[in-house]
Design an enzyme around this catalytic site. Structure first.
Site, PDB file in Angstrom:
ATOM      1  N   HIS A 171       1.508   4.800  -2.741  1.00 40.10           N
ATOM      2  CA  HIS A 171       1.770   6.227  -2.495  1.00 40.10           C
ATOM      3  C   HIS A 171       2.990   6.790  -3.207  1.00 40.10           C
ATOM      4  O   HIS A 171       2.954   7.916  -3.714  1.00 40.10           O
ATOM      5  CB  HIS A 171       2.023   6.457  -0.990  1.00 40.10           C
ATOM      6  CG  HIS A 171       0.783   6.490  -0.148  1.00 40.10           C
ATOM      7  ND1 HIS A 171      -0.031   7.588  -0.067  1.00 40.10           N
ATOM      8  CD2 HIS A 171       0.230   5.558   0.670  1.00 40.10           C
ATOM      9  CE1 HIS A 171      -1.038   7.345   0.770  1.00 40.10           C
ATOM     10  NE2 HIS A 171      -0.908   6.113   1.222  1.00 40.10           N
TER      11      HIS A 171
ATOM     12  N   HIS B  21       0.841  -1.200   0.000  1.00 34.20           N
ATOM     13  CA  HIS B  21       0.000   0.000   0.000  1.00 34.20           C
ATOM     14  C   HIS B  21       0.881   1.258   0.000  1.00 34.20           C
ATOM     15  O   HIS B  21       0.658   2.190  -0.773  1.00 34.20           O
ATOM     16  CB  HIS B  21      -0.923   0.016   1.219  1.00 34.20           C
ATOM     17  CG  HIS B  21      -1.647   1.312   1.380  1.00 34.20           C
ATOM     18  ND1 HIS B  21      -2.854   1.581   0.784  1.00 34.20           N
ATOM     19  CD2 HIS B  21      -1.298   2.447   2.043  1.00 34.20           C
ATOM     20  CE1 HIS B  21      -3.235   2.815   1.071  1.00 34.20           C
ATOM     21  NE2 HIS B  21      -2.308   3.369   1.839  1.00 34.20           N
TER      22      HIS B  21
ATOM     23  N   GLU C 128      -5.367   9.453  -0.530  1.00 37.35           N
ATOM     24  CA  GLU C 128      -5.773   8.050  -0.414  1.00 37.35           C
ATOM     25  C   GLU C 128      -6.717   7.590  -1.538  1.00 37.35           C
ATOM     26  O   GLU C 128      -6.593   6.485  -2.035  1.00 37.35           O
ATOM     27  CB  GLU C 128      -6.444   7.791   0.944  1.00 37.35           C
ATOM     28  CG  GLU C 128      -5.506   7.936   2.140  1.00 37.35           C
ATOM     29  CD  GLU C 128      -4.456   6.835   2.256  1.00 37.35           C
ATOM     30  OE1 GLU C 128      -4.534   5.823   1.544  1.00 37.35           O
ATOM     31  OE2 GLU C 128      -3.516   7.021   3.049  1.00 37.35           O
TER      32      GLU C 128
ATOM     33  N   SER D  70      -3.937   0.751  -5.106  1.00 31.41           N
ATOM     34  CA  SER D  70      -3.505  -0.546  -4.576  1.00 31.41           C
ATOM     35  C   SER D  70      -4.645  -1.552  -4.409  1.00 31.41           C
ATOM     36  O   SER D  70      -4.380  -2.714  -4.130  1.00 31.41           O
ATOM     37  CB  SER D  70      -2.738  -0.365  -3.254  1.00 31.41           C
ATOM     38  OG  SER D  70      -3.593   0.192  -2.272  1.00 31.41           O
TER      39      SER D  70
HETATM   40 FE   LIG Z   1      -2.348   5.313   2.595  1.00 33.65          FE
END
Ligand SMILES: [Fe+2]
Length: 256
Positions: free
Chosen positions: A128, A123, A169, A188
């Site tokens: 990111h 993740h 996010e 993700s």
């Molecule tokens: Fe995150």
């Protein structure tokens, strides 16, 4: 800021013991990347795909965080800094303000390829870090951390948390006449990404005021997400959010 100057985050800094990852863990990483790649290639935003190349991620091996930082630092000043797990808010904001992305080093097992309740290295890095190679996004994220690091009011922080949630996010962007994804939760997760692509989720144009008043629901798949028109828009929205937060703090001072 060098790592020695961190205060709130200092107890959470660790080393990534890269040589200790097993062959099985490298092969889980590979499976995770290969599962996500067809959708990402088609629906990931331009800046994410460029960042992915720039930081030199490899499909068949877990990422070495120090090597990624070497690539990022000259471009945007960011590093990908290993931490022991979930960080309390002050530590998290302090690191973002210092352009250090708190990154977990553990990897989910084969039994939870689609979802883990706590972020893992897949993740954090696959989701990111490619965006941290993009200067405007990188500056936005640093500014977000520096503003939140100065705020103690929990209600205000919760509202600013919605800005993080619906961009960093779960952010979407309009590019080349289509909706593309850049938020790590959509990048993700196959389920969240499919939900966006297949129209299971309403997509509204990003408006700061609306984002700040849209509560986060973590118990179900998203029914509403927001698309920016450009990363410059996001950068400017953060300045507007800072002004908004300062105004709210002024208004809440006793004696007014
Ligand atoms: Fe995150």
């Amino acid at each position: 800021m060098p790592a020695e100057q961190l205060k709130a985050a200092a107890p959470f800094l660790i080393e990534q013991k890269y040589a200790e990852y097993s062959q099985e863990q490298h092969s889980v990483w590979q499976e995770l990347v290969l599962r996500r790649w067809p959708q990402i290639e088609a629906h990931g935003c331009r800046e994410y795909l460029e960042g992915y190349q720039i930081i030199g991620l490899q499909k068949e091996r877990l990422p070495n965080l120090a090597a990624i930082s070497e690539k990022l630092r000259p471009r945007t000043g960011w590093s990908t800094t290993p931490v022991s797990g979930f960080l309390p808010a002050p530590a998290f904001f302090e690191m973002l303000a210092a352009r250090m992305f708190p990154t977990t080093t553990w990897l989910r097992g084969r039994d939870s390829l689609e979802y883990t309740p706590e972020p893992d290295i897949f993740h954090d890095v696959f989701g990111h870090v490619p965006m941290h190679a993009h200067r405007v996004f990188a500056d936005f994220l640093q500014h977000y951390g520096s503003v939140c690091a100065r705020i103690e009011d929990q209600e205000l922080l919760e509202q600013l948390g919605r800005l993080f949630w619906y961009t960093v996010e779960f952010g979407l962007i309009r590019q080349d006449g289509a909706i593309k994804v850049y938020g790590s939760g959509v990048i993700s997760s196959h389920r969240e990404c499919s939900n966006v692509i297949e129209g299971g989720c309403e997509v509204r144009d990003f408006q700061l005021e609306e984002v700040l008043r849209t509560p986060v629901r973590v118990d179900r798949i998203h029914k509403l997400l927001f698309a920016i028109g450009s990363f410059d828009q996001l950068y400017e929205a953060m300045h507007a959010a800072e002004d908004w937060a300062e105004q709210r703090l002024l208004e809440s001072r006793p004696g007014r």
